[in-house]
Design a protein around this motif. Structure first.
Motif, PDB file in Angstrom:
ATOM      1  N   UNK A  92       0.819  -1.212   0.000  1.00 35.45           N
ATOM      2  CA  UNK A  92       0.000   0.000   0.000  1.00 35.45           C
ATOM      3  C   UNK A  92       0.856   1.267   0.000  1.00 35.45           C
ATOM      4  N   UNK A  93       0.239   2.350  -0.448  1.00 39.97           N
ATOM      5  CA  UNK A  93       0.918   3.636  -0.657  1.00 39.97           C
ATOM      6  C   UNK A  93       1.860   4.007   0.484  1.00 39.97           C
ATOM      7  N   UNK A  94       1.332   3.955   1.720  1.00 40.73           N
ATOM      8  CA  UNK A  94       2.108   4.513   2.833  1.00 40.73           C
ATOM      9  C   UNK A  94       3.340   3.686   3.168  1.00 40.73           C
ATOM     10  N   UNK A  95       3.439   2.456   2.643  1.00 34.73           N
ATOM     11  CA  UNK A  95       4.621   1.625   2.916  1.00 34.73           C
ATOM     12  C   UNK A  95       5.542   1.530   1.700  1.00 34.73           C
ATOM     13  N   UNK A  96       5.202   2.207   0.633  1.00 33.60           N
ATOM     14  CA  UNK A  96       5.885   1.973  -0.639  1.00 33.60           C
ATOM     15  C   UNK A  96       7.273   2.594  -0.719  1.00 33.60           C
ATOM     16  N   UNK A  97       7.471   3.730  -0.056  1.00 31.86           N
ATOM     17  CA  UNK A  97       8.794   4.355  -0.073  1.00 31.86           C
ATOM     18  C   UNK A  97       9.076   4.931   1.317  1.00 31.86           C
ATOM     19  N   UNK A  98       9.953   4.262   2.087  1.00 35.26           N
ATOM     20  CA  UNK A  98      10.185   4.694   3.464  1.00 35.26           C
ATOM     21  C   UNK A  98      10.794   6.088   3.560  1.00 35.26           C
ATOM     22  N   UNK A  99      11.388   6.585   2.474  1.00 39.97           N
ATOM     23  CA  UNK A  99      11.976   7.921   2.536  1.00 39.97           C
ATOM     24  C   UNK A  99      10.954   9.004   2.189  1.00 39.97           C
ATOM     25  N   UNK A 100       9.824   8.593   1.627  1.00 38.31           N
ATOM     26  CA  UNK A 100       8.790   9.578   1.312  1.00 38.31           C
ATOM     27  C   UNK A 100       7.609   9.456   2.264  1.00 38.31           C
ATOM     28  N   UNK A 101       7.329   8.239   2.738  1.00 36.45           N
ATOM     29  CA  UNK A 101       6.161   8.027   3.594  1.00 36.45           C
ATOM     30  C   UNK A 101       6.600   7.379   4.901  1.00 36.45           C
TER      31      UNK A 101
ATOM     32  N   UNK B  76       8.332   6.016   7.685  1.00 40.23           N
ATOM     33  CA  UNK B  76       9.773   5.733   7.746  1.00 40.23           C
ATOM     34  C   UNK B  76      10.112   4.346   8.279  1.00 40.23           C
ATOM     35  N   UNK B  77       9.195   3.730   9.014  1.00 39.87           N
ATOM     36  CA  UNK B  77       9.535   2.434   9.593  1.00 39.87           C
ATOM     37  C   UNK B  77       9.254   1.273   8.632  1.00 39.87           C
ATOM     38  N   UNK B  78       8.772   1.589   7.438  1.00 41.57           N
ATOM     39  CA  UNK B  78       8.390   0.516   6.519  1.00 41.57           C
ATOM     40  C   UNK B  78       9.590  -0.263   6.012  1.00 41.57           C
ATOM     41  N   UNK B  79       9.505  -1.578   6.102  1.00 40.21           N
ATOM     42  CA  UNK B  79      10.546  -2.429   5.532  1.00 40.21           C
ATOM     43  C   UNK B  79      10.024  -3.103   4.271  1.00 40.21           C
TER      44      UNK B  79
ATOM     45  N   UNK C 234      17.058   8.371   6.286  1.00 43.48           N
ATOM     46  CA  UNK C 234      17.852   7.312   5.681  1.00 43.48           C
ATOM     47  C   UNK C 234      17.197   5.968   5.883  1.00 43.48           C
ATOM     48  N   UNK C 235      17.618   5.015   5.091  1.00 43.33           N
ATOM     49  CA  UNK C 235      17.079   3.665   5.227  1.00 43.33           C
ATOM     50  C   UNK C 235      18.204   2.665   5.017  1.00 43.33           C
ATOM     51  N   UNK C 236      18.327   1.777   5.997  1.00 41.17           N
ATOM     52  CA  UNK C 236      19.350   0.724   5.936  1.00 41.17           C
ATOM     53  C   UNK C 236      18.626  -0.572   6.226  1.00 41.17           C
ATOM     54  N   UNK C 237      18.978  -1.618   5.521  1.00 39.73           N
ATOM     55  CA  UNK C 237      18.230  -2.864   5.700  1.00 39.73           C
ATOM     56  C   UNK C 237      18.931  -3.877   6.595  1.00 39.73           C
ATOM     57  N   UNK C 238      20.171  -3.559   7.002  1.00 43.64           N
ATOM     58  CA  UNK C 238      20.852  -4.519   7.867  1.00 43.64           C
ATOM     59  C   UNK C 238      20.863  -3.997   9.298  1.00 43.64           C
TER      60      UNK C 238
END
Lengths: 439, 262
Positions: A242-251, A253-256, B243-247
């Motif tokens: 879903x939209x809010x998880x699609x880009x952690x740098x835009x939406x 932040x905790x989305x993996x 920032x985003x890091x996966x490890x």
């Protein structure tokens, strides 16, 4: 037909072997359950279908035009057809999408439109799903298995072939992709309620099934990282995140589950996202009220398909009607989906009714009220082996690429409980095949 | 129209150390002052280390410039240094029709009944020679006690209102909330102020013709001494560094800003 009915158990067994499952989260625990198939098909005659098809195409065209308008010129708001409270304050509106034109200008590539047939035969729209509508894979595989289990049925009845859904999706994906690279289906992973569907559709469209972490963005291009870390350019992503998880740098932040900087690639026009971002502004239960007006506004046509009678407490007249008649209406929370947040006035105690009234008075924008539509029952074969009526709806799949087309089939869902009107899969119902007849 | 101009030197450094080292690191920065009617970049440089990282430039939907990219090889440090010289006029940004997203609730700025009542109550307060935004700024300034580590990037305006403690970001959120309760257009701004320390946050309130700056942390209407980087509905629209890091890693982050008039 008897042969078909007798095949029910073997069809369900086959589907179990194929792993046709639906995941349900209840009290924080993930459980996968089978999605029970009932062998009695829903039949829709050719003439009835032709009306539905025209109405659905018209509706989805208007919704796509609305989405373009909202994120660009906002004429419909300026002209007073849709109030600003239902656009900018909607949870589905994403200012981050302002001014972005998705690949080929299409927003709702795959629309799942839910309809019911009233007892007088009229079809009514219950809701539009323009974000990530799921469910097409279930009738696809059920048809495949029943064709195998009782081929005679499909020789004797003039049933429109529905084995083209994969091809319809592929054609649309290729059009959106525009030769930039490969097609991908991005799944959140196997704990998603529709994981079976993601893998099945990848197989049927010839797209790569990508998991979070398989896609990266470099210099605005999206690449699929293969088994040996080779990079393959991606041109279109049918994303089931879903939209809010699609880009952690835009939406969020905790989305993996997302792809960092995917929003920038999308904005730069280097990748097509299916469906586009920000579609939630057009399928919110509040904006639903305005869809027939959109059809008139954008297309200058009379809507072919009607909405179920709906009231918005936001408008004074409707508000007064709701407060007077709350005991016979169904009240829905505009922000909820999947059958959650739906309350039937007739089932509530006087204390609860008073509470709900207070909720509506406090935050009128958050609620809609609808007349309870007495929709038709279709027979299913119940646990004791006897025909038994259940409430059913129909989710039609409308695919927009170069043109807007309706899949000649759909997902007919029924409620598990004979007294329930709620048919959502996440509420534990079953499904039927939907036969669109050639005559 | 005043043509008085002032020049400021700014320098912003953020440094991250990772233990253990990481690969596939993605980032998005808002680290360069924006260019608008009152603010012009005379000189600017941006240095991101490791120096062979991928760096792209774009604009987000709110009109802010963004610097984003990734570094895919193993590394244990990441450093951003942004510096330059800005020429400013008196703080005011003309805008004949402000976007209604700035008068609607947003992710971190919603209101409850108490907050709405309080907004109405403080709006009635009159003081000779004070405009409404100045009155609201004053009231918010005295409502909150400046205290670090009580709030973070996910603290909402309502939480700040009840907690009555926070930092510049929280002062800004509460001031925006009361403005929007009263039907005003208000937006969140991050940038630099004179002196040394971290990045600062303040508010722009629309007066019908233009956006004017108000700082609830320091209780003043802004004329000089503020260099703007970005704006949004609240901080979640325009963080200076994400920032985003996966490890799995531990990150030690230091941020340092300085700005002085030259």
């Amino acid at each position: 037909m008897n042969e078909l009915l007798a095949s029910r158990d073997s069809v369900n067994k086959w589907m179990e072997r194929y792993g046709v499952r639906f995941g349900v989260y209840k009290n924080g625990v993930f459980n996968e359950q089978l999605f029970p198939f009932d062998a009695i098909p829903r039949k829709i005659s050719a003439s009835e279908w032709s009306m539905l098809e025209k109405g659905l195409i018209q509706r989805v065209k208007a919704l796509n035009m609305f989405l373009y308008d909202i994120y660009h010129d906002k004429k419909i708001v300026a002209d007073g057809v849709v109030p600003k409270e239902f656009t900018y304050e909607s949870k589905g509106y994403m200012p981050e999408c302002e001014g972005i034109t998705p690949s080929k200008g299409v927003y709702a590539h795959i629309a799942g439109i839910d309809l019911v047939q009233a007892k007088d035969g009229r079809w009514l729209i219950l809701e539009d799903n323009l974000r990530i509508p799921s469910g097409a894979s279930y009738p696809m595989i059920a048809r495949k298995v029943t064709r195998k289990a009782c081929p005679q049925t499909f020789r004797d009845n003039l049933i429109s072939d529905n084995r083209n859904y994969g091809a319809m999706l592929k054609e649309m994906m290729d059009y959106i992709n525009d030769g930039r690279g490969i097609n991908c289906i991005l799944t959140p992973g196997r704990y998603n309620s529709a994981f079976f569907e993601h893998s099945y559709l990848a197989e049927k469209t010839g797209a790569i099934l990508a998991f979070p972490g398989d896609l990266i963005v470099e210099n605005n291009n999206v690449y699929y990282i293969g088994l040996y870390k080779q990079k393959v350019r991606v041109g279109a992503i049918y994303r089931r995140v879903s939209d809010e998880y699609l880009d952690p740098l835009a939406f969020e932040p905790s989305s993996l589950l997302g792809v960092p900087n995917l929003m920038e690639a999308y904005k730069a026009g280097k990748v097509g996202l299916i469906n586009a971002l920000g579609n939630g502004v057009a399928d919110d239960k509040g904006i639903y009220y305005f869809v027939p007006r959109m059809v008139k506004y954008y297309l200058g046509e009379e809507p072919i398909l009607e909405n179920a009678p709906t009231y918005l407490p936001f408008f004074k007249e409707d508000f007064e009607y709701i407060i007077r008649n709350i005991h016979k209406l169904v009240i829905k929370d505009v922000a909820e989906a999947g059958g959650y947040g739906v309350m039937f006035g007739r089932d509530m105690t006087p204390e609860r009714l008073a509470e709900v009234k207070q909720l509506i008075i406090k935050d009128p924008r958050r609620w809609i009220a609808q007349e309870v539509v007495d929709f038709i029952d279709l027979d299913i074969i119940d646990e004791s082996g006897n025909p038994s009526p259940r409430k059913c709806d129909l989710r039609a799949f409308v695919v927009t690429g170069k043109e807007t087309k309706v899949w000649k089939s759909g997902l007919t869902r029924f409620s598990r409980n004979p007294n329930s009107f709620v048919v959502n899969s996440s509420q534990g119902g079953g499904f039927k095949d939907t036969w669109v007849m050639e005559k | 129209m005043s043509t008085e101009k002032r020049r400021y030197y700014y320098r912003y450094v953020t440094e991250a150390k990772f233990t253990p080292a990481v690969e596939y690191h993605f980032f998005k920065l808002r680290a360069v002052p924006c260019v608008n009617e009152f603010q012009r970049l005379e000189e600017q440089s941006l240095l991101v280390l490791p120096s062979d990282c991928i760096l792209n430039f774009s604009t987000d939907a709110f009109g802010n410039s963004i610097q984003y990219g990734s570094y895919n090889l193993w590394h244990d440090y990441f450093r951003v240094e942004s510096k330059g010289i800005v020429e400013c006029e008196k703080y005011a940004i003309p805008d004949p029709c402000p976007n209604d997203i700035y008068s609607s609730p947003s992710y971190l700025i919603q209101y409850d009944q108490e907050l709405m009542d309080w907004a109405k109550q403080i709006a009635e307060y009159k003081q000779e020679g004070w405009s409404l935004p100045e009155i609201l700024t004053h009231a918010v300034h005295h409502k909150i006690r400046y205290q670090k580590y009580e709030t973070d990037n996910t603290t909402t305006a309502v939480e700040v209102f009840h907690k009555e403690k926070g930092v510049c970001q929280d002062y800004a959120h509460l001031l925006i909330a009361v403005c929007r309760c009263l039907g005003l257009h208000a937006r969140y701004v991050n940038g630099f102020v004179l002196g040394e320390g971290e990045t600062h946050a303040w508010v722009e309130i629309h007066d019908g013709k233009q956006w004017l700056g108000y700082d609830a942390t320091y209780n003043k209407k802004i004329d000089w001494g503020y260099v703007k980087i970005a704006h949004g509905r609240d901080v979640s629209d325009c963080p200076s560094n994400r920032g985003q890091i996966f490890t799995f890693t531990k990150e030690k982050l230091t941020i340092n800003c300085e700005m002085r008039e030259i």
